[in-house]
Design an enzyme around this catalytic site. Sequence first.
Site, PDB file in Angstrom:
ATOM      1  N   LYS A   2      33.359  37.843  55.770  1.00 38.76           N
ATOM      2  CA  LYS A   2      34.558  39.014  56.682  1.00 38.76           C
ATOM      3  C   LYS A   2      34.063  39.309  57.884  1.00 38.76           C
ATOM      4  O   LYS A   2      34.181  40.977  58.014  1.00 38.76           O
ATOM      5  CB  LYS A   2      34.880  40.466  55.448  1.00 38.76           C
ATOM      6  CG  LYS A   2      34.981  39.654  53.542  1.00 38.76           C
ATOM      7  CD  LYS A   2      35.993  39.888  54.184  1.00 38.76           C
ATOM      8  CE  LYS A   2      36.160  38.272  52.749  1.00 38.76           C
ATOM      9  NZ  LYS A   2      36.039  38.658  50.807  1.00 38.76           N
ATOM     10  N   ASP A  41      44.312  30.525  49.541  1.00 40.53           N
ATOM     11  CA  ASP A  41      44.533  31.343  49.134  1.00 40.53           C
ATOM     12  C   ASP A  41      44.880  32.348  49.214  1.00 40.53           C
ATOM     13  O   ASP A  41      45.740  32.454  49.514  1.00 40.53           O
ATOM     14  CB  ASP A  41      43.158  32.399  49.914  1.00 40.53           C
ATOM     15  CG  ASP A  41      42.802  33.771  49.413  1.00 40.53           C
ATOM     16  OD1 ASP A  41      41.699  33.851  49.044  1.00 40.53           O
ATOM     17  OD2 ASP A  41      43.259  34.824  49.134  1.00 40.53           O
ATOM     18  N   ASP A  55      41.347  30.985  42.538  1.00 35.56           N
ATOM     19  CA  ASP A  55      42.363  31.551  42.984  1.00 35.56           C
ATOM     20  C   ASP A  55      42.352  31.217  45.176  1.00 35.56           C
ATOM     21  O   ASP A  55      43.350  31.416  44.955  1.00 35.56           O
ATOM     22  CB  ASP A  55      41.909  33.363  43.615  1.00 35.56           C
ATOM     23  CG  ASP A  55      40.923  33.712  44.675  1.00 35.56           C
ATOM     24  OD1 ASP A  55      40.614  32.121  44.864  1.00 35.56           O
ATOM     25  OD2 ASP A  55      41.028  34.492  45.337  1.00 35.56           O
TER      26      ASP A  55
HETATM   27  N1  GDD Z   1      33.655  36.410  37.073  1.00 37.18           N
HETATM   28  C1  GDD Z   1      33.809  36.873  37.820  1.00 37.18           C
HETATM   29  N2  GDD Z   1      33.157  38.707  38.136  1.00 37.18           N
HETATM   30  N3  GDD Z   1      34.758  36.951  39.039  1.00 37.18           N
HETATM   31  C2  GDD Z   1      34.869  37.633  40.222  1.00 37.18           C
HETATM   32  C3  GDD Z   1      33.738  38.697  40.393  1.00 37.18           C
HETATM   33  C4  GDD Z   1      33.056  39.031  39.323  1.00 37.18           C
HETATM   34  O1  GDD Z   1      32.769  40.186  39.824  1.00 37.18           O
HETATM   35  N4  GDD Z   1      34.436  39.002  41.176  1.00 37.18           N
HETATM   36  C5  GDD Z   1      35.091  38.028  42.106  1.00 37.18           C
HETATM   37  N5  GDD Z   1      35.434  37.289  41.607  1.00 37.18           N
HETATM   38  C6  GDD Z   1      36.140  36.392  41.205  1.00 37.18           C
HETATM   39  C7  GDD Z   1      37.753  36.648  41.322  1.00 37.18           C
HETATM   40  O2  GDD Z   1      38.839  36.790  40.931  1.00 37.18           O
HETATM   41  C8  GDD Z   1      37.846  34.843  42.314  1.00 37.18           C
HETATM   42  O3  GDD Z   1      38.567  34.336  42.237  1.00 37.18           O
HETATM   43  C9  GDD Z   1      36.863  34.471  42.939  1.00 37.18           C
HETATM   44  O4  GDD Z   1      35.843  35.182  42.461  1.00 37.18           O
HETATM   45  C10 GDD Z   1      36.817  34.804  44.392  1.00 37.18           C
HETATM   46  O5  GDD Z   1      36.654  36.364  44.853  1.00 37.18           O
HETATM   47  P1  GDD Z   1      37.805  37.461  45.781  1.00 37.18           P
HETATM   48  O6  GDD Z   1      37.517  38.545  45.506  1.00 37.18           O
HETATM   49  O7  GDD Z   1      38.846  36.496  45.620  1.00 37.18           O
HETATM   50  O8  GDD Z   1      37.152  37.307  46.958  1.00 37.18           O
HETATM   51  P2  GDD Z   1      37.785  36.912  48.462  1.00 37.18           P
HETATM   52  O9  GDD Z   1      38.909  35.759  48.888  1.00 37.18           O
HETATM   53  O10 GDD Z   1      37.804  37.857  49.340  1.00 37.18           O
HETATM   54  O11 GDD Z   1      36.538  35.746  48.958  1.00 37.18           O
HETATM   55  C11 GDD Z   1      36.123  34.672  48.864  1.00 37.18           C
HETATM   56  O12 GDD Z   1      36.762  33.792  48.763  1.00 37.18           O
HETATM   57  C12 GDD Z   1      36.865  33.327  49.990  1.00 37.18           C
HETATM   58  C13 GDD Z   1      37.720  31.601  49.652  1.00 37.18           C
HETATM   59  O13 GDD Z   1      38.829  32.555  49.418  1.00 37.18           O
HETATM   60  C14 GDD Z   1      34.394  34.406  49.682  1.00 37.18           C
HETATM   61  O14 GDD Z   1      33.835  33.623  48.483  1.00 37.18           O
HETATM   62  C15 GDD Z   1      35.134  34.190  50.556  1.00 37.18           C
HETATM   63  O15 GDD Z   1      33.484  33.325  51.244  1.00 37.18           O
HETATM   64  C16 GDD Z   1      35.561  33.032  50.841  1.00 37.18           C
HETATM   65  O16 GDD Z   1      36.473  32.207  51.999  1.00 37.18           O
HETATM   66 MG    MG Z   2      40.233  35.590  47.409  1.00 34.53          MG
END
Ligand code: GDD
Ligand code: MG
Length: 371
Positions: free
Chosen positions: A158, A218, A107
């Site tokens: 976070k 993001d 994403d």
């Molecule tokens: N298959 C699968 N299963 N994918 C998952 C799952 C799961 O259980 N949980 C999350 N994802 C996928 C989401 O679809 C997304 O593409 C990615 O993993 C990251 O999850 P987010 O829920 O978007 O996390 P975030 O944006 O709060 O935080 C993450 O991304 C940041 C950068 O954008 C973390 O990695 C942070 O450390 C990072 O800075």
């Molecule tokens: Mg994200």
Amino acid sequence: MKAVILAGGFGTRIRPLTCLNPKPMLPLVNKPFMHNFISWIKSHGVKDIILSTGYLPEVFEEYFKNGADLGVNIDYITEEVPLGTCGAVKNLEKLLGNDTFMVFNGDVLSAVDLTEMMKFHKDKKSDITIALTPVEDPTSYGLVPVDEDGRVEKFLEKPSWDEITTNLINAGTYIIERKLLELVPPNENYSFERGLFPNALEIGYKIFGFVSSAYWLDLGTPAKYLQAHYDILNGRIKFDFRENEVFDHIRIGDNTAYQKESMLSSPIVIGNNCQIDKSAKINPLTVIGDDCKIGAGSAISGSVLLDGVSIGKNCIIKDSIISYNVTIKDKVIIENNSVIGDNAEIGNNNILKNQIKINVNAKVKDGEIFF
Ligand code: GDD
Ligand code: MG
């Protein structure tokens, strides 16, 4: 090198756009976001892709099939229950073979130089390399401080403002040595950010940050989704547009009826089979999908309209997102990061100004909302 793209999240912060569509398949300037994503990683030689899905997996498979149209190979693994970012990868480890692999959060809109990152990983003999990018507000990301050599010192997922010592955050792109997956418990919800990364660091594995100042965003919220469109239209990130340029920075698809006078300044993108009334105004930083109608006297600016949207007469749509097949009647004002969900109908004389979200299939009566 094989790559896993994590695309199983529910996209809760960008609802209602994700009620009927998984976030990575939302259009980005009239092409699914994931299409552009795959083009980016392919441009760095990454062609063997495993898409890790969970929420609405069929939408990905119907569009990409085996990946041949994009010149890549795609396998799909779908989780019945979300396993977390790292658990998802452990779940498909048999598909990874024995080599070093990459993992991508599916994403983020990114131009990080993956070729340089692979070289960095090799040169440093790193066990895990994480792309890092500077952001102004790190509180909604994973903070990753590094030493002068780039070695990761700790992980703060976070963080609160008082914990912040750097502006470098996890950009959601990793290169990982295969042996690291032995540390991951099978069939359990487990994350990279709070699980594998801090554990491997404590054990003493070499974890490096690859700091990049390339474009990065993001796509988590409606405001960020709009920002991604503005940045593409303003040329801040390379993008392979679907529509041809008919005037300077104005791109219009096939069979669209319009007058040049409706578009006095750019950038603008309009899809196929649209009808733009001759007295409508399409202002800069607008993206309109396919099969849309814009009625007499209406003005659209800084907004994204997905396919099949119909806007009546004398409406103002500004800095907002109108999802698939929405019908908006006459004299409606929608402004300021508002989001209208798929198939909704907005009656005459409604005013939706303050980040209002209208659910999918909702029917808003004439003059019902004034906010
Ligand atoms: N298959 C699968 N299963 N994918 C998952 C799952 C799961 O259980 N949980 C999350 N994802 C996928 C989401 O679809 C997304 O593409 C990615 O993993 C990251 O999850 P987010 O829920 O978007 O996390 P975030 O944006 O709060 O935080 C993450 O991304 C940041 C950068 O954008 C973390 O990695 C942070 O450390 C990072 O800075
Ligand atoms: Mg994200």
